[in-house]
Design an enzyme around this catalytic site. Structure first.
Site, PDB file in Angstrom:
ATOM      1  N   ASP A 115      32.628  34.940  39.798  1.00 21.28           N
ATOM      2  CA  ASP A 115      31.852  35.651  40.820  1.00 21.28           C
ATOM      3  C   ASP A 115      32.574  35.866  42.141  1.00 21.28           C
ATOM      4  O   ASP A 115      31.959  36.303  43.114  1.00 21.28           O
ATOM      5  CB  ASP A 115      30.537  34.901  41.087  1.00 21.28           C
ATOM      6  CG  ASP A 115      29.590  35.005  39.907  1.00 21.28           C
ATOM      7  OD1 ASP A 115      29.479  36.122  39.367  1.00 21.28           O
ATOM      8  OD2 ASP A 115      28.977  33.992  39.530  1.00 21.28           O
ATOM      9  N   ASP A 174      27.890  41.811  34.244  1.00 23.54           N
ATOM     10  CA  ASP A 174      27.966  41.641  35.705  1.00 23.54           C
ATOM     11  C   ASP A 174      29.414  41.570  36.198  1.00 23.54           C
ATOM     12  O   ASP A 174      29.726  41.916  37.336  1.00 23.54           O
ATOM     13  CB  ASP A 174      27.257  40.346  36.154  1.00 23.54           C
ATOM     14  CG  ASP A 174      26.011  40.002  35.371  1.00 23.54           C
ATOM     15  OD1 ASP A 174      25.926  40.382  34.194  1.00 23.54           O
ATOM     16  OD2 ASP A 174      25.128  39.337  35.925  1.00 23.54           O
TER      17      ASP A 174
END
Ligand code: GLY
Length: 395
Positions: A115, A174
């Site tokens: 992330d 994602d």
């Protein structure tokens, strides 16, 4: 017509009527101005409830929810503040944005998940764009180096989460979003390997994540040694075979962004295909803010995900830049509808309410019974980004 069909027809009509009532819209230029002014004031409420060393995530059951800096959302608060500062020039917002950056700075060497792009590019990327400070650029470069350690040539993709009892080498849709930082670093004086990794990852994802209708699986689990697909699954969606709404938003944004950096038509066509899947889906409501999953049980009563709407709006505005004619109109008009919906009382908070967040009604992880119908920091971030993009490109 049986009783259930009658109720559903009534609700659909009600939705259409309330949508039509919204037709008396203020001009987008005024809406955008008003929204940034509102955001500067609203975020002063948000700022009051963040303990030292934490970053704001949500407001649930009357309580402020703040998380550790390693959580994937830690960069969205400073990112939102930078967008607000850019439009309002409010120096107290800038000061808060700088403070928020200091909190997450240690993430630059973090390699525990994929992330880093969300965390360090939405934050330091905007900070560098607006200030040009070399120390911010160095932090982005260091973060790209950290993220790239999760790339493995056997799989030809960046590993999203670590190996666990559930997965061997999971890659989630994602992950496309984290590639923006890699591309940017390569294109701005950094090592070219980052862009190469992002291209290989995007190609692997096109090959394995998508169905023929351009909808995407959430998680592909790979064999870490051979790179073969072990399982196509979900974590936050309604079912392995469903189209989890935010995931479709990440895919749309991700391939539009990949086209921006590479001008490879494969990515543009992928983005267009995803956009058409979303916009033509029979379960996309008239206000164009998706249910949390396109295949959620209970549509049209299922919970919405305002964050998915905000991400899609921002992505469609960029995609419209790369298209012509009817398609361009469709993408821009759809984004406009999403923005007007999010700005309406149906989704938009009042000053001092909603814990200081801008938007209500997002859904983080429905199957995990987590963050259902709540404000979420990243819904605000992508909403602000969509407003800024609209102003930059269409006013
Ligand atoms: N990247 C995690 C999520 O979209 O919930």
């Amino acid at each position: 017509m049986n009783k259930n069909s009658l109720i559903i027809t009534f609700l659909v009509l009600l939705n259409a009527v309330s949508f039509a009532q919204n037709a008396a819209r203020k001009p987008m230029s005024q809406l955008i101005n008003d929204e940034f002014k509102f955001a500067a004031n609203q975020y002063k409420f948000l700022a009051k409830n963040i303990p030292a060393g934490k970053t704001p995530q949500s407001f649930q059951d009357g309580k402020h929810v703040n998380y550790d800096i390693k959580w994937w959302c830690s960069g969205f608060y400073s990112g939102s503040l930078w967008y607000i500062y850019e439009q309002t020039k409010d120096e107290s917002v800038k000061k808060e944005a700088e403070e928020a950056l200091k909190v997450i700075e240690p993430n630059q060497t973090f390699t525990g998940n994929h992330d880093l792009g969300f965390m360090m590019y939405c934050s330091f990327g905007n900070a560098f764009r607006l200030t040009g400070k070399p120390e911010y650029k160095a932090i982005i470069q260091r973060s790209a180096e950290s993220l790239s350690t999760r790339y493995h040539a056997n799989v030809k993709a960046i590993q999203s989460w670590n190996k666990s009892k559930y997965w061997d080498y999971p890659v989630i849709i994602d992950n496309m979003m984290n590639l923006e930082m890699l591309n940017w670093v390569s294109d701005n004086g950094g090592d070219k390997k980052f862009k190469e990794i992002s291209i290989i990852h995007s190609n692997t994802t096109i090959k394995n994540h998508f169905r023929p209708d351009f909808s995407s699986y959430h998680v592909i689990d790979y064999n870490a040694e051979t790179g073969t697909v072990k399982r196509k699954a979900t974590w936050q969606g309604a079912a392995d075979c469903s189209a989890w709404s935010r995931g479709q938003g990440w895919a749309l944004y991700g391939y539009t962004m990949m086209y921006r950096f590479t001008k490879d038509l494969t990515y543009l066509n992928q983005a267009k295909g995803i956009a058409h899947f979303i916009l033509n889906h029979p379960n996309l409501p008239a206000d164009k803010i998706p249910f949390w999953d396109f295949d959620a049980q209970g549509v049209p009563f299922a919970k919405r995900d305002a964050s998915a709407g905000a991400i899609m709006a921002s992505a469609l505005l960029e995609l419209a830049q790369y298209t012509d004619g009817e398609e361009k109109k469709e993408f821009k008009n759809s984004a406009e509808t999403m923005i007007y919906s999010l700005a309406s009382d149906a989704y938009h908070a009042k000053l001092g309410e909603n814990g200081g967040y801008l938007l209500m009604h997002s859904t983080g992880a429905y199957p995990l019974n987590s963050e259902i119908d709540v404000p979420l920091i990243y819904a605000d971030y992508y909403y602000l980004e969509a407003l800024a993009r609209y102003k930059k490109w269409y006013l």
